[in-house]
Design an enzyme around this catalytic site. Structure first.
Site, short mmCIF file in Angstrom:
data_model
loop_
_atom_site.label_atom_id
_atom_site.label_comp_id
_atom_site.label_asym_id
_atom_site.label_seq_id
_atom_site.Cartn_x
_atom_site.Cartn_y
_atom_site.Cartn_z
N CYS A 1 20.81 -22.83 -16.24
CA CYS A 1 20.52 -22.73 -17.67
C CYS A 1 21.65 -23.35 -18.50
O CYS A 1 22.82 -22.98 -18.35
CB CYS A 1 20.32 -21.27 -18.07
SG CYS A 1 19.80 -21.10 -19.80
N GLY B 1 7.78 -27.17 -15.30
CA GLY B 1 8.17 -26.27 -16.37
C GLY B 1 7.47 -26.63 -17.67
O GLY B 1 6.32 -26.29 -17.90
#
Length: 302
Positions: free
Chosen positions: A84, A208
């Site tokens: 992330c 995603g």
């Protein structure tokens, strides 16, 4: 995929052929202390299976305890987020910040593997930035620590989601380890998924942002991989039916107040294909209840 991969969303992706679905990233420290909001984010059902509960953190003991909670919640595997690029995580030395320290990731993976019986996987990126590629070293440390698979996003942490991905990093990781290697980055259409697998030799492709407003991508990609013709582009009416299914699921999951606040975000991904997307975007902000959204879908998705 934060704020997107809730329970209704994951069910929808499974309906359209996703082999594995995953929760959004949840802070391990909150999961470990069984914070109510964190447990809400980990809500799941067997209909999603197989499904992964995703956590992030830097302390091996906290990550291990959080992983135990994920296992108790019924997930098929626990996924550790070391990719992330959000600044607040980087500043805490979590997420993508850990890619600068492959041995630290190995220690965290080892602690989690020792704490649970379900498989442990991890998400990583190519490295901290374009000058420092650590994916091969990280994957090797994770494999030695007992990881079951690694998912590599083909951009650096510094890139975040800006600029094109470098799929060649997947090929290098695949050659370096024996565990399954999955990958992501730049897969926005079904044909991209096929090309990704062909060019990288990866064992799987993770989709995603490419599935936001487009769950059909899983069904289409699966058909192409299996040598069949992909289904055609969905009609506006079909898009309307599916966005309504997702929104109705969110009203049940969150309740009307929260679902209404999420309405524009959830529905605009589906509406971006409409000729008058700007008109829809304006109108959806005027919706005050589910009945009003049903009327809007009937008017616009036809």
């Amino acid at each position: 995929m934060e704020e997107h991969t809730n329970h209704p969303f994951r069910l929808l992706m499974k309906q359209f052929g996703a082999s594995l679905v995953c929760t959004e990233r949840v802070d391990a420290v909150d999961v470990a202390r069984r914070d109510r909001r964190a447990l809400r984010l980990l809500q799941n059902t067997s209909e999603e299976g197989p499904r992964a509960g995703q956590i992030s953190g830097a302390d091996p003991a906290v990550m291990a305890e959080a992983a135990r909670v994920v296992e108790e919640c019924g997930f098929s595997l626990v996924d550790l987020n070391f990719e992330c690029p959000i600044r607040r995580l980087i500043n805490r030395g979590e997420g993508g910040a850990l890619l600068a320290d492959p041995p630290a990731i190995g220690r965290i993976v080892a602690a989690v593997v020792s704490a649970v019986r379900i498989p442990v996987t991890l998400k990583i990126r190519s490295g901290p930035d374009g000058q420092h590629e650590t994916a091969v070293d990280v994957a090797g440390c994770a494999e030695a620590a007992g990881a079951a698979a690694v998912d590599v996003h083909a951009r650096s942490v510094a890139q975040a989601y800006v600029g094109g991905p470098d799929w060649s990093v997947l090929a290098r990781v695949k050659k370096a380890v024996r565990i399954p290697v999955l990958g992501s980055g730049g897969v926005r259409e079904a044909v991209h998924a096929v090309r990704f697998l062909q060019e990288t030799g990866a064992d799987g492709v993770a989709i995603g942002r490419g599935c936001l407003g487009n769950p059909w991508i899983f069904r289409q990609a699966r058909a192409l991989v299996l040598g069949s013709a992909a289904a055609g582009t969905p009609t506006p009416a079909e898009r309307g039916r599916i966005v309504l299914q997702l929104v109705e699921g969110e009203f049940r999951h969150y309740g009307p107040p929260v679902a209404l606040r999420r309405l524009a975000r959830t529905s605009c991904y589906f509406a971006k294909f409409l000729p008058d997307f700007a008109g829809f975007r304006t109108a959806v902000h005027q919706v005050r209840d589910l009945a009003g959204f049903r009327r809007l879908v009937k008017e616009r998705f036809r």
